[in-house]
Design a protein around this motif. Structure first.
Motif, PDB file in Angstrom:
ATOM      1  N   ASN A 123       0.826  -1.211   0.000  1.00  0.00           N
ATOM      2  CA  ASN A 123       0.000   0.000   0.000  1.00  0.00           C
ATOM      3  C   ASN A 123       0.858   1.259   0.000  1.00  0.00           C
ATOM      4  N   ALA A 124       1.959   1.238   0.749  1.00  0.00           N
ATOM      5  CA  ALA A 124       2.857   2.400   0.778  1.00  0.00           C
ATOM      6  C   ALA A 124       3.471   2.656  -0.592  1.00  0.00           C
ATOM      7  N   ARG A 125       3.849   1.613  -1.286  1.00  0.00           N
ATOM      8  CA  ARG A 125       4.438   1.770  -2.619  1.00  0.00           C
ATOM      9  C   ARG A 125       3.416   2.314  -3.616  1.00  0.00           C
ATOM     10  N   ILE A 126       2.165   1.888  -3.482  1.00  0.00           N
ATOM     11  CA  ILE A 126       1.110   2.430  -4.354  1.00  0.00           C
ATOM     12  C   ILE A 126       0.943   3.924  -4.104  1.00  0.00           C
ATOM     13  N   ARG A 127       0.885   4.313  -2.851  1.00  0.00           N
ATOM     14  CA  ARG A 127       0.715   5.742  -2.537  1.00  0.00           C
ATOM     15  C   ARG A 127       1.920   6.548  -3.022  1.00  0.00           C
ATOM     16  N   VAL A 171      -2.417  10.728 -12.619  1.00  0.00           N
ATOM     17  CA  VAL A 171      -2.541   9.461 -11.894  1.00  0.00           C
ATOM     18  C   VAL A 171      -3.212   9.782 -10.560  1.00  0.00           C
ATOM     19  N   PHE A 172      -4.287   9.097 -10.256  1.00  0.00           N
ATOM     20  CA  PHE A 172      -5.093   9.415  -9.076  1.00  0.00           C
ATOM     21  C   PHE A 172      -5.096   8.242  -8.104  1.00  0.00           C
ATOM     22  N   LEU A 173      -5.235   8.568  -6.847  1.00  0.00           N
ATOM     23  CA  LEU A 173      -5.281   7.543  -5.807  1.00  0.00           C
ATOM     24  C   LEU A 173      -6.724   7.339  -5.352  1.00  0.00           C
TER      25      LEU A 173
END
Length: 220
Positions: A15-19, A30-32
């Protein structure tokens, strides 16, 4: 989660790498859609579980709605800016989605029953089921089935037919109607539905397989 001996879920590092990736490429549109945060906000005491998942990773209808709503909020302004169509103030409600997809208490119970059966077969291939606690799932399923009215099946068909007003060419709604009819031995009606589906979706292999499975076993 981060010390799970069966690591099938995204852990804190993933999850940290995605953020971090979203932050790096934010200028490239690119949106979260932070579903983890949305799940925590929708859960009692911030601990996601019952009401969102039926096991360690698979989602109930309500969980899927949370993800869809989170994606909607993340991209709606960008989509509105590119299309010139004003963004709706909020995502469709859970009840609106249930109506437009033909969901009903009968289908809720049916989906959970199928999910429990699949999960038990999968886990049973790895472990002795006597050592695995499926108690909460079976209790939830029993409660759903207990509260079904006598009209539950007819209500389910009516809800699916109503959903076709919004999504006339929805393969999955039509397939569910055919399968429900087949399951209660209304095989001629199921065959008619399967034939109609094949006419609407002649190029879909799953439409052909559905027709062969339902229509060819029909006594008619």
């Amino acid at each position: 989660r981060d010390f799970d001996c069966f690591p099938i879920r995204a852990d804190s590092e993933v999850n940290a790498r995605i953020r971090d990736t979203v932050t790096t490429y934010a200028d490239d549109r690119v949106f979260l859609a932070d579903s983890e945060q949305s799940f925590m906000e929708s859960s009692e005491n911030g601990i996601m579980g019952d009401g969102i998942f039926f096991d360690a990773m698979h989602l109930l209808f309500e969980g899927n709605h949370i993800i869809a709503s989170t994606v909607f909020e993340a991209v709606k302004e960008d989509v509105a800016g590119r299309t010139g169509i004003p963004a709706p103030p909020s995502a469709p409600t859970l009840e609106a989605c249930r109506e437009k997809l033909g969901m009903s208490p009968y289908l809720d119970a049916r989906h959970l029953r199928i999910a429990v059966n699949h999960l038990e077969r999968y886990v049973g291939a790895l472990y002795d089921l006597r050592d695995v606690n499926f108690g909460s799932l079976h209790r939830r399923l029993a409660l759903k089935e207990y509260h079904l009215p006598e009209s539950a099946f007819d209500d389910a068909l009516a809800a699916l037919e109503n959903a076709l007003r919004y999504r006339e060419r929805d393969f999955y709604i039509r397939r569910t109607i055919a399968e429900l009819l087949f399951e209660i031995n209304r095989k001629d009606e199921a065959a008619e539905q399967a034939h109609l589906i094949l006419e609407i979706f002649p190029d879909r292999p799953d439409a052909r397989m559905l027709y062969e499975r339902l229509a060819e076993t029909s006594p008619g």
